[in-house]
Design a protein around this motif. Structure first.
Motif, PDB file in Angstrom:
ATOM      1  N   GLN A 121      42.661  30.498  46.341  1.00  0.00           N
ATOM      2  CA  GLN A 121      42.873  29.110  46.827  1.00  0.00           C
ATOM      3  C   GLN A 121      42.595  29.166  48.142  1.00  0.00           C
ATOM      4  N   HIS A 130      47.954  33.104  44.821  1.00  0.00           N
ATOM      5  CA  HIS A 130      47.023  32.030  45.101  1.00  0.00           C
ATOM      6  C   HIS A 130      45.885  32.453  46.202  1.00  0.00           C
ATOM      7  N   ASP A 167      39.313  29.529  49.192  1.00  0.00           N
ATOM      8  CA  ASP A 167      38.333  28.338  49.086  1.00  0.00           C
ATOM      9  C   ASP A 167      38.715  27.363  49.926  1.00  0.00           C
ATOM     10  N   VAL A 168      40.052  27.213  50.270  1.00  0.00           N
ATOM     11  CA  VAL A 168      40.392  26.101  51.363  1.00  0.00           C
ATOM     12  C   VAL A 168      40.177  26.508  52.757  1.00  0.00           C
TER      13      VAL A 168
END
Length: 185
Positions: A82, A79, A85-86
């Motif tokens: 992610q 991930h 992105d987060v």
């Protein structure tokens, strides 16, 4: 009797010859340092993909010809997109560098680590049985997962690992690498 001009010429040859020799030696060492830097990923200082592509086939043949076990692990951070992105790319970079530290602490003469993609790594285990390589990979995975990385919500970062060991099923380094990549997924 030797003319004075000959002594002056000899003195100049010796002086400039010595300076040229020093310059050549320095140039040689500088070239070697640059060649070594080209083998490394500029961000993690692990060996890069080109170095892996050059090194792995030769290692495979050496191990095959000398009947030495060879294992290959392909590792991918779970991930990772992610995470970027987060939490942002700065945190993603921190994750990469932390994992790099874990890898480097396990690097030996017979274990080499390469960054072959954004968050993808290859580890070669020369003269290791698959059980030994699995134990090392599992230890690194546990350290990574149980570590608290600042600015990530107390969730451990994990990675997946595809691990294979050379045997008669694999007719060459490309097939071994493909099997490790398949095992990863």
């Amino acid at each position: 009797r030797i003319p004075m001009e000959i002594f002056v010429a000899w003195d100049m040859l010796i002086r400039y010859g010595k300076e040229n020799l020093v310059s050549l030696v320095n140039s040689y060492h500088q070239q070697k340092r640059m060649e070594e830097r080209l083998k490394l990923d500029s961000y993690t200082n692990l060996y890069n993909k080109k170095t892996f592509d050059d090194y792995f086939p030769a290692l495979y043949e050496k191990c095959k010809n000398n009947h030495i076990p060879l294992c290959l692990a392909i590792i991918d951070i779970d991930h990772f997109k992610q995470i970027n992105d987060v939490y942002g790319h700065i945190i993603g970079d921190r994750v990469l560098l932390y994992l790099t530290q874990i890898f480097k602490s396990n690097e030996t003469e017979n274990i080499k680590i390469f960054r072959i993609g954004g968050e993808e790594f290859a580890l070669t285990f020369q003269n290791h049985l698959i059980e030994d390589a699995l134990h090392i990979c599992e230890k690194m995975r546990f350290i990574m997962e149980s570590s608290i990385i600042p600015d990530i919500d107390k969730k451990g970062v994990t990675f997946s690992c595809g691990l294979v060991c050379s045997d008669k099923r694999f007719s060459g380094p490309h097939n071994l690498a493909k099997a490790a990549d398949t095992a990863l997924y």
